[in-house]
Design a protein around this motif. Sequence first.
Motif, PDB file in Angstrom:
ATOM      1  N   ALA A 170       0.004  15.065-100.208  1.00  0.00           N
ATOM      2  CA  ALA A 170       0.794  16.292-100.152  1.00  0.00           C
ATOM      3  C   ALA A 170       2.261  15.902 -99.996  1.00  0.00           C
ATOM      4  CB  ALA A 170       0.337  17.168 -98.992  1.00  0.00           C
ATOM      5  N   TYR A 171       3.126  16.590-100.754  1.00  0.00           N
ATOM      6  CA  TYR A 171       4.554  16.270-100.766  1.00  0.00           C
ATOM      7  C   TYR A 171       5.326  17.571-100.912  1.00  0.00           C
ATOM      8  CZ  TYR A 171       8.992  14.329-102.451  1.00  0.00           C
ATOM      9  OH  TYR A 171      10.309  13.993-102.603  1.00  0.00           O
ATOM     10  N   CYS A 172       6.384  17.698-100.146  1.00  0.00           N
ATOM     11  CA  CYS A 172       7.251  18.869-100.241  1.00  0.00           C
ATOM     12  C   CYS A 172       8.697  18.393-100.196  1.00  0.00           C
ATOM     13  CB  CYS A 172       6.973  19.822 -99.076  1.00  0.00           C
ATOM     14  SG  CYS A 172       8.064  21.272 -99.060  1.00  0.00           S
ATOM     15  N   GLU A 173       9.504  18.931-101.102  1.00  0.00           N
ATOM     16  CA  GLU A 173      10.930  18.619-101.120  1.00  0.00           C
ATOM     17  C   GLU A 173      11.693  19.921-101.280  1.00  0.00           C
ATOM     18  OE1 GLU A 173      13.824  16.532-104.282  1.00  0.00           O
ATOM     19  OE2 GLU A 173      12.252  15.206-103.499  1.00  0.00           O
ATOM     20  N   CYS A 174      12.667  20.153-100.397  1.00  0.00           N
ATOM     21  CA  CYS A 174      13.432  21.397-100.458  1.00  0.00           C
ATOM     22  C   CYS A 174      14.726  21.262 -99.658  1.00  0.00           C
ATOM     23  CB  CYS A 174      12.606  22.562 -99.918  1.00  0.00           C
ATOM     24  SG  CYS A 174      12.036  22.329 -98.219  1.00  0.00           S
ATOM     25  N   PHE A 175      15.620  22.217 -99.857  1.00  0.00           N
ATOM     26  CA  PHE A 175      16.826  22.325 -99.050  1.00  0.00           C
ATOM     27  C   PHE A 175      16.525  23.227 -97.864  1.00  0.00           C
ATOM     28  CE2 PHE A 175      18.702  21.211-103.130  1.00  0.00           C
ATOM     29  CZ  PHE A 175      19.677  20.294-102.759  1.00  0.00           C
ATOM     30  N   PHE A 214      20.276  20.440 -95.466  1.00  0.00           N
ATOM     31  CA  PHE A 214      19.688  19.125 -95.703  1.00  0.00           C
ATOM     32  C   PHE A 214      18.742  19.207 -96.888  1.00  0.00           C
ATOM     33  CE2 PHE A 214      21.034  18.553 -91.376  1.00  0.00           C
ATOM     34  CZ  PHE A 214      21.229  17.199 -91.221  1.00  0.00           C
ATOM     35  N   LEU A 215      18.717  18.161 -97.689  1.00  0.00           N
ATOM     36  CA  LEU A 215      17.638  17.981 -98.655  1.00  0.00           C
ATOM     37  C   LEU A 215      16.559  17.206 -97.909  1.00  0.00           C
ATOM     38  CD1 LEU A 215      16.472  18.253-101.500  1.00  0.00           C
ATOM     39  CD2 LEU A 215      17.579  16.078-102.065  1.00  0.00           C
ATOM     40  N   VAL A 216      15.357  17.783 -97.831  1.00  0.00           N
ATOM     41  CA  VAL A 216      14.276  17.228 -97.033  1.00  0.00           C
ATOM     42  C   VAL A 216      13.101  16.879 -97.935  1.00  0.00           C
ATOM     43  CG1 VAL A 216      12.609  17.727 -95.197  1.00  0.00           C
ATOM     44  CG2 VAL A 216      14.931  18.614 -95.038  1.00  0.00           C
ATOM     45  N   ALA A 217      12.486  15.742 -97.669  1.00  0.00           N
ATOM     46  CA  ALA A 217      11.230  15.358 -98.310  1.00  0.00           C
ATOM     47  C   ALA A 217      10.229  15.053 -97.203  1.00  0.00           C
ATOM     48  CB  ALA A 217      11.422  14.134 -99.201  1.00  0.00           C
ATOM     49  N   TYR A 233      12.029  12.505 -94.561  1.00  0.00           N
ATOM     50  CA  TYR A 233      13.326  11.944 -94.946  1.00  0.00           C
ATOM     51  C   TYR A 233      14.227  13.141 -95.213  1.00  0.00           C
ATOM     52  CZ  TYR A 233      10.554   7.808 -96.198  1.00  0.00           C
ATOM     53  OH  TYR A 233       9.699   6.739 -96.194  1.00  0.00           O
ATOM     54  N   ALA A 234      15.431  13.127 -94.675  1.00  0.00           N
ATOM     55  CA  ALA A 234      16.370  14.212 -94.931  1.00  0.00           C
ATOM     56  C   ALA A 234      17.778  13.652 -94.945  1.00  0.00           C
ATOM     57  CB  ALA A 234      16.241  15.296 -93.866  1.00  0.00           C
ATOM     58  N   VAL A 235      18.627  14.293 -95.730  1.00  0.00           N
ATOM     59  CA  VAL A 235      20.027  13.887 -95.797  1.00  0.00           C
ATOM     60  C   VAL A 235      20.858  15.122 -96.131  1.00  0.00           C
ATOM     61  CG1 VAL A 235      19.930  13.212 -98.242  1.00  0.00           C
ATOM     62  CG2 VAL A 235      21.660  12.183 -96.743  1.00  0.00           C
ATOM     63  N   ASN A 236      22.055  15.186 -95.547  1.00  0.00           N
ATOM     64  CA  ASN A 236      22.945  16.290 -95.905  1.00  0.00           C
ATOM     65  C   ASN A 236      24.024  15.790 -96.857  1.00  0.00           C
ATOM     66  OD1 ASN A 236      24.948  15.055 -94.337  1.00  0.00           O
ATOM     67  ND2 ASN A 236      24.853  16.576 -92.695  1.00  0.00           N
ATOM     68  N   ASN A 237      24.901  16.682 -97.257  1.00  0.00           N
ATOM     69  CA  ASN A 237      25.929  16.370 -98.253  1.00  0.00           C
ATOM     70  C   ASN A 237      26.898  15.297 -97.769  1.00  0.00           C
ATOM     71  OD1 ASN A 237      27.247  16.709-100.733  1.00  0.00           O
ATOM     72  ND2 ASN A 237      28.646  18.226 -99.898  1.00  0.00           N
ATOM     73  N   PHE A 238      26.977  15.089 -96.472  1.00  0.00           N
ATOM     74  CA  PHE A 238      27.907  14.109 -95.926  1.00  0.00           C
ATOM     75  C   PHE A 238      27.228  12.792 -95.573  1.00  0.00           C
ATOM     76  CE2 PHE A 238      29.563  18.358 -95.107  1.00  0.00           C
ATOM     77  CZ  PHE A 238      30.759  18.267 -95.799  1.00  0.00           C
TER      78      PHE A 238
END
Length: 175
Positions: free
Chosen positions: A25-30, A131-134, A52-57
């Motif tokens: 199972a995998y989910c990726e979203c903002f 954040f873009l999160v996976a 795993y998550a990262v923001n624009n900065f």
Amino acid sequence: PVNGAPSTHSTFGWGGAGGYVYQKAYCECFVSPENANKLVAMVTDHPSMNLYAVNNFGRELRVGVEEGGITALTWGVFPNREILQPTIFDPKAFLVWAEEAFSLWTSMWLNLYDFDTPSFDQIETIRDTFFLVAIIDNDYIRGGNNDIANGGGGSDGGNGSLWDSLLAVGGVEQV
């Protein structure tokens, strides 16, 4: 998740006849920073999950992740062939994709609206704060209905699957 679906399955199959396919199972979203924190707490409570998550900065959030962290998301076992692994999650590739994804908020979405309008401001806020999160659930055995060949594959009613966990974080009650 998919656990041993026939490779000829109409929805999940791939790779030719006679094999079996698997998928985590995998989910990726903002998500907003508040929801990113909720997801961090959720994954902390589920040892089979990674976030795993990262923001624009470039601020990163990682839970349940060791350095390197490349993991298979889909794989298949076929007669007279090595195991095929067509989809992986690579944290370094995710960071490259995140840069592109965040740039799309500017190049695609901001260009649709006039400067200093509520819509422009909302998109700018999302780009600059979300954040873009996976999230990966590595337990493809427990994470859903294992009877995929007979129409299963969805949530199996609260066993801790990724989907059930996301619904609970969002405050959505299941019927």
